[in-house]
Design a protein around this motif. Structure first.
Motif, PDB file in Angstrom:
ATOM      1  N   UNK A 187      45.882   5.421  71.056  1.00  0.00           N
ATOM      2  CA  UNK A 187      45.555   6.160  70.709  1.00  0.00           C
ATOM      3  C   UNK A 187      43.987   5.108  70.556  1.00  0.00           C
ATOM      4  N   UNK A 188      43.405   4.463  70.661  1.00  0.00           N
ATOM      5  CA  UNK A 188      42.231   3.704  70.498  1.00  0.00           C
ATOM      6  C   UNK A 188      41.021   3.679  71.230  1.00  0.00           C
ATOM      7  N   UNK A 189      41.736   3.537  72.576  1.00  0.00           N
ATOM      8  CA  UNK A 189      40.446   3.945  73.774  1.00  0.00           C
ATOM      9  C   UNK A 189      40.751   5.507  74.358  1.00  0.00           C
ATOM     10  N   UNK A 190      41.426   6.028  74.090  1.00  0.00           N
ATOM     11  CA  UNK A 190      42.494   7.124  75.062  1.00  0.00           C
ATOM     12  C   UNK A 190      42.240   8.774  74.289  1.00  0.00           C
ATOM     13  N   UNK A 191      42.432   8.186  72.437  1.00  0.00           N
ATOM     14  CA  UNK A 191      42.071   9.627  71.891  1.00  0.00           C
ATOM     15  C   UNK A 191      40.820   9.742  71.288  1.00  0.00           C
ATOM     16  N   UNK A 192      39.696  11.122  72.020  1.00  0.00           N
ATOM     17  CA  UNK A 192      38.230  11.421  70.969  1.00  0.00           C
ATOM     18  C   UNK A 192      38.698  12.416  70.485  1.00  0.00           C
ATOM     19  N   UNK A 193      38.720  11.878  69.100  1.00  0.00           N
ATOM     20  CA  UNK A 193      39.138  13.245  67.878  1.00  0.00           C
ATOM     21  C   UNK A 193      39.426  14.690  68.523  1.00  0.00           C
ATOM     22  N   UNK A 194      38.489  15.492  67.771  1.00  0.00           N
ATOM     23  CA  UNK A 194      38.557  17.308  68.068  1.00  0.00           C
ATOM     24  C   UNK A 194      38.640  16.983  69.666  1.00  0.00           C
ATOM     25  N   UNK A 195      38.324  16.435  70.460  1.00  0.00           N
ATOM     26  CA  UNK A 195      37.458  16.834  71.452  1.00  0.00           C
ATOM     27  C   UNK A 195      38.864  16.648  72.895  1.00  0.00           C
ATOM     28  N   UNK A 196      39.848  15.923  72.224  1.00  0.00           N
ATOM     29  CA  UNK A 196      40.716  15.239  72.487  1.00  0.00           C
ATOM     30  C   UNK A 196      42.073  16.779  72.874  1.00  0.00           C
ATOM     31  N   UNK A 197      42.131  17.638  73.103  1.00  0.00           N
ATOM     32  CA  UNK A 197      42.874  18.531  73.383  1.00  0.00           C
ATOM     33  C   UNK A 197      44.216  18.567  74.048  1.00  0.00           C
ATOM     34  N   UNK A 198      45.283  19.752  73.814  1.00  0.00           N
ATOM     35  CA  UNK A 198      46.264  19.846  75.729  1.00  0.00           C
ATOM     36  C   UNK A 198      45.409  19.193  76.720  1.00  0.00           C
ATOM     37  N   UNK A 199      44.844  20.265  76.829  1.00  0.00           N
ATOM     38  CA  UNK A 199      44.819  20.167  78.014  1.00  0.00           C
ATOM     39  C   UNK A 199      43.528  19.605  78.735  1.00  0.00           C
ATOM     40  N   UNK A 200      43.393  18.854  78.127  1.00  0.00           N
ATOM     41  CA  UNK A 200      42.331  17.444  78.485  1.00  0.00           C
ATOM     42  C   UNK A 200      43.480  16.464  78.591  1.00  0.00           C
ATOM     43  N   UNK A 201      44.651  16.002  77.429  1.00  0.00           N
ATOM     44  CA  UNK A 201      45.276  15.044  77.757  1.00  0.00           C
ATOM     45  C   UNK A 201      45.919  15.675  78.709  1.00  0.00           C
ATOM     46  N   UNK A 202      47.125  17.078  79.261  1.00  0.00           N
ATOM     47  CA  UNK A 202      47.309  17.036  80.779  1.00  0.00           C
ATOM     48  C   UNK A 202      46.424  17.015  81.743  1.00  0.00           C
ATOM     49  N   UNK A 203      45.501  17.224  82.224  1.00  0.00           N
ATOM     50  CA  UNK A 203      44.155  17.172  82.985  1.00  0.00           C
ATOM     51  C   UNK A 203      44.038  14.713  83.356  1.00  0.00           C
ATOM     52  N   UNK A 204      44.022  14.633  81.729  1.00  0.00           N
ATOM     53  CA  UNK A 204      43.871  13.145  81.995  1.00  0.00           C
ATOM     54  C   UNK A 204      45.172  12.631  82.882  1.00  0.00           C
ATOM     55  N   UNK A 205      46.886  13.014  82.671  1.00  0.00           N
ATOM     56  CA  UNK A 205      47.744  12.205  82.507  1.00  0.00           C
ATOM     57  C   UNK A 205      47.623  12.236  84.664  1.00  0.00           C
ATOM     58  N   UNK A 206      46.642  14.494  84.913  1.00  0.00           N
ATOM     59  CA  UNK A 206      47.332  14.548  85.737  1.00  0.00           C
ATOM     60  C   UNK A 206      45.992  13.215  87.194  1.00  0.00           C
ATOM     61  N   UNK A 207      44.539  13.729  86.675  1.00  0.00           N
ATOM     62  CA  UNK A 207      43.545  12.097  87.334  1.00  0.00           C
ATOM     63  C   UNK A 207      44.456  10.738  87.198  1.00  0.00           C
ATOM     64  N   UNK A 208      44.901  10.162  86.532  1.00  0.00           N
ATOM     65  CA  UNK A 208      45.925   8.698  86.754  1.00  0.00           C
ATOM     66  C   UNK A 208      47.010   9.133  87.317  1.00  0.00           C
ATOM     67  N   UNK A 209      47.556   9.340  87.193  1.00  0.00           N
ATOM     68  CA  UNK A 209      48.705   9.639  88.466  1.00  0.00           C
ATOM     69  C   UNK A 209      48.118   9.700  89.689  1.00  0.00           C
ATOM     70  N   UNK A 210      47.333  11.122  90.401  1.00  0.00           N
ATOM     71  CA  UNK A 210      46.789  11.003  91.381  1.00  0.00           C
ATOM     72  C   UNK A 210      45.616   9.857  91.690  1.00  0.00           C
TER      73      UNK A 210
END
Length: 889
Positions: free
Chosen positions: A710-733
């Motif tokens: 949460x301290x390095x991967x969450x950025x307040x209200x800018x962290x939306x479900x679609x942003x989290x999904x995109x981050x997981x896709x990028x990291x896995x890829x």
């Protein structure tokens, strides 16, 4: 049980309004009482005579005025152009008729000779004719789950075939009572006795022989049956099968003494078998001074019915005989449907799921299930609520539930648009009522309700409980969706009724795919709409888009399945597109683990700033044999899907459950709860796994560990479900791409193949499988376990019982069988069917049917299903890759 019912079949009732403009009628008649309703299906191996038998049922019930013929393409239930051209059933057809036929005016009086009060009054029969080809097993399954009973048709020459076994076991998973009808006894080589023994040894039940075939002179032409229940002979005249002559036991002694003696033996065997499973039959037997022939027919029918409905342990299987193409034996089969198979009120309580709690539908309607669900939610939220208040709320919610139905089939009709076939389980569906779809969480109005007669229809005002009907005009409903109607102004029912689920269908993974290309860019949207319609109709089809080439890929369960989908797409839905050659869906797997890879997504999505991060680690995964690298109990989520495991870790996320039973964390922004975060990460990871780093095939046997700090991967209200999904896709890829070159391998689908051939062809087929096709033989002539992709969702496992010894089963002698053969094990026959079970790579099974026919003189058949994905050897992988590159050059 049968007898003079046939006489009424000759008096034809008025035909339904077929071909005319549908008119509104009120669907309330005495014959539609629930206890006089039968929802049945016809199940069998391909070419056993399902559609021919159905056509005879429609003719004798007065529904049609001529006998339909599969070869001529004039059948009522096979109405699709592709079905009539190929002579096979592709799409299960629903049809409604009455048996015995309704006479004009009052109900039919009980004629002399009818020994069951049920078959003396008209019943409504909702019948579904299902496909027999293995590629359409999913079509059979979505029909099985809404049936109350079934008729299993066997080919009297071929006996119990592979696909019959598979569908039979699937029906057992749903606890569906079944009767067996041995068809085609007029053909050379037909063996009723051998087939009865196969019912015992291969279907795992005790055959209750209710009819024995009547051959002229004992080994001549097949012309009728001897009714074991009513102790009489039934001989059909030449023609349309409506003329039948009845013989009492005394008359049979003069007409055919050998048949009369065998009929007495059959009656003794039937009473003895029922006495072993039904205590009431024992009492009746003693009341008749232990005379098997004196036991009343009505007592035998009721005993058969009780044994058939138990569906516990070793079941009784009533067996009937006939030759549908020759118009022999269909009317007694219809009487058996009415007399033996259950009505909707006699079926087991269908399983439902509501708010995470599973139970029976009747428990839901009584309010008990809602009380249990509310208590569970209250305990989680630690809110204090009196049990009396919970019960009052639950009772009030259930009282406002007007109807509950399951959409088991979606069809696109050229004239009427989208037709949604539904089975109503409680209440009723009324015209213009609002239907809430609990799978999609949307509401739709039902503008028109229809009662279907194959491809013709009559418009009705409501579909009552226990019946099958059609809702026309729904825009979103799909196969497997649950539809509910609720009283009040609100279209959405209150929680937890909005999560009510009747058992969903488990869709097996597709193994074949083909590219679909529109003829021009202007046709692309129409193609996508047509593909969307195909997916609504058949959830076993999948559509994906290749990111690199932009190709649209259509995936299915088999070669024939995809060929039919192509025909439907181009000829029926009029999509201007072309389809490439059918290919095999390979998979890619990692051979080594990757290090942790962190990616931060920072972009605008739909004009809104989105920013989130995630760390991913990849490692090989092999079911339960691969130990987890982390403590799964401390994980936020552990899910295994399509052979891959996804673990989500958030050790620093302080998760707690609030009073409403919802997981939340103070470290997350107010717009994001734990369930949404879990779902977003999971979906993003799945999107990345859909494409491998080296060969671009979907990943398999892969474990992905996603770590969220949460301290390095969450950025307040800018962290939306679609942003989290995109981050997981990028990291896995990125983790997949970080694997060293050559550290992924191809996997191919290995099929569980069951081949049926005669003894003479056994050696050639075994040699071909084991040497030419790279497969290995698992067993010969042994019971085959259900494949891993079996679609049943049985609430409790079927009891494991020892096999039945065929020598202990009564079966009449077959024509041309010597007197001593009955005492010898049937395995001594040199021409008996042999069953080969093997594991073979799918690539080697493409086009195998033609080759098998050439090896077995046209007699061999096979069914197959996905067993697992297996890693290829280096030489085989090199050959497959060279083949793939050559195909695209």
């Amino acid at each position: 049980m049968v007898a003079a019912v046939f006489l009424r079949a000759a008096v034809r009732p008025p035909s339904p309004q077929i071909g005319l403009r549908p008119r509104h009628i009120t669907w309330v008649t005495p014959s539609l009482r629930l206890d006089r309703t039968r929802n049945i299906g016809i199940i069998a191996h391909i070419d056993a005579g399902k559609t021919t038998t159905t056509e005879r049922m429609l003719y004798y019930s007065g529904f049609t005025r001529r006998l339909g013929d599969v070869d001529e393409g004039s059948t009522v239930t096979d109405f699709l152009p592709a079905e009539r051209a190929r002579g096979i059933t592709i799409q299960s057809a629903a049809i409604t008729f009455h048996w015995p036929p309704e006479s004009a005016g009052e109900a039919n009086p009980s004629p002399p000779g009818v020994h069951s009060p049920r078959s003396a009054v008209s019943h409504t029969v909702n019948l579904i004719d299902t496909p027999g080809h293995a590629d359409f097993t999913f079509e059979v399954m979505r029909s099985l789950r809404i049936l109350d009973g079934a008729v299993c048709i066997l080919d009297g020459v071929a006996g119990v075939e592979a696909q019959t076994e598979q569908v039979w076991h699937q029906a057992s998973g749903y606890r569906i009572p079944r009767v067996v009808y041995v068809n085609k006894l007029d053909r050379d080589g037909a063996a009723f006795g051998r087939t009865v023994r196969e019912v015992a040894s291969r279907l795992g039940g005790w055959p209750a022989v209710c009819q024995i075939p009547w051959f002229e002179g004992g080994n001549g032409r097949f012309n009728g049956v001897a009714d074991v229940v009513n102790l009489q002979g039934l001989r059909w005249d030449e023609g349309d099968g409506k003329g039948v002559k009845m013989f009492s036991l005394e008359q049979l002694d003069a007409e055919d003494v050998q048949l009369a003696q065998e009929l007495r033996r059959a009656r003794v065997a039937l009473v003895e078998l029922l006495s072993e499973h039904d205590e009431t039959m024992i009492e009746s037997f003693f009341d008749c001074e232990e005379d098997h022939l004196a036991v009343p027919s009505l007592h035998i029918v009721e005993s058969l019915r009780r044994c058939l409905h138990q569906q516990t342990g070793r079941n009784i299987i009533p067996v009937f005989a006939g030759a549908s193409f020759r118009n022999i034996g269909v009317q007694p089969l219809l009487d058996a449907v009415v007399n033996l198979l259950p009505s909707p009120v006699e079926t087991p309580d269908p399983e439902v799921s509501i708010g995470g709690v599973k139970g029976g539908l009747r428990r839901l309607l009584s309010g008990d299930l809602l009380v249990e669900q509310s208590e569970k939610a209250t305990a989680k939220g630690k809110a204090k609520k009196k049990p009396t208040a919970i019960q009052a709320e639950s009772r009030s919610a259930v009282e406002k539930l007007q109807g509950c139905a399951l959409a088991f089939k979606v069809v696109n009709d050229a004239k009427r648009g989208v037709l949604v076939y539904v089975r109503v389980y409680s209440g009723s569906l009324d015209r213009n009522s609002v239907l809430f779809n609990t799978n999609l969480n949307i509401s739709e109005r039902a503008p028109r309700l229809l009662k279907m007669y194959a491809n013709d229809a009559v418009e009705v005002d409501s579909i009552p409980e226990g019946h099958i009907g059609v809702v026309a005009g729904l825009k979103h409903a799909r196969t497997g969706d649950t539809l509910v109607t609720y009283a009040g102004n609100k279209a959405t029912p209150p929680e937890p009724l909005n999560s009510l689920q009747l058992r969903p269908i488990t869709v097996p993974p597709p193994v074949f795919f083909a590219s679909v290309e529109p003829h021009s860019l202007s046709e692309e949207k129409r193609l996508q709409d047509s593909l969307g319609m195909l997916l609504r109709e058949d959830p076993s089809l999948h559509v994906t888009v290749d990111e690199d080439s932009g190709q649209t890929l259509l995936s299915g369960m088999g070669e024939l399945h995809l060929e039919i989908a192509r025909d439907r797409l181009i000829n029926d839905l009029k999509a201007k597109a072309s389809m490439g050659r059918i290919e095999i869906g390979y998979r890619e797997c990692p051979l080594a683990a990757s290090g942790p890879v962190t990616q931060v997504f920072d972009k605008e999505i739909a004009g809104r700033k989105g920013k989130a991060g995630c760390t991913a680690t990849i490692e090989p995964f092999d079911g339960d044999t691969t130990p987890p690298a982390v403590d799964e109990s401390a994980a936020l989520s552990v899910e295994t899907i399509d052979g891959n495991q996804i673990i989500i870790l958030a050790p620093a996320l302080d998760v707690a459950i609030n009073k409403r039973g919802i997981e939340e964390s103070p470290l997350l922004p107010p717009t994001l709860d734990v369930a949404t975060l879990r779902s977003a990460l999971h979906n993003g990871c799945l999107a990345a796994l859909a494409r491998g780093p080296q060969f671009t095939f979907p990943m398999h046997s892969t474990r992905v560990t996603l770590t969220l700090d949460p301290t390095t991967h969450i950025f307040g209200n800018e962290t939306t479900p679609s942003a989290l999904s995109a981050a997981a896709r990028l990291a896995t890829g990125a983790a997949l791409r970080s694997l060293p070159a050559g550290n992924t391998a191809l996997m191919e689908p290995v099929m569980n193949v069951v081949i049926t051939v005669d003894e003479a062809s056994l050696g050639a087929v075994v040699h071909d499988i084991s040497s030419s096709r790279g497969g290995h033989i698992v067993s010969l002539d042994e019971d085959v376990p259900l494949p891993a992709t079996d679609l049943t969702d049985s609430p409790e496992p079927i009891e494991d019982l020892p096999p039945i010894d065929p020598a202990k089963v009564y079966a009449p002698p077959d024509p041309f069988q010597s007197a001593s053969v009955g005492d010898v094990d049937i395995s001594a026959s040199t021409n008996r069917p042999r069953t080969i079970t093997a594991k073979v790579p799918l690539k080697e099974m493409v086009g195998y049917l033609k080759h098998l026919r050439s090896l077995s003189a046209g007699r061999g058949t096979f069914v197959m299903s996905v067993d697992r994905f297996e890693k290829m050897s280096a030489p085989r992988q090199k050959a497959v890759l060279a083949d793939l590159r050559g195909e695209y050059m």
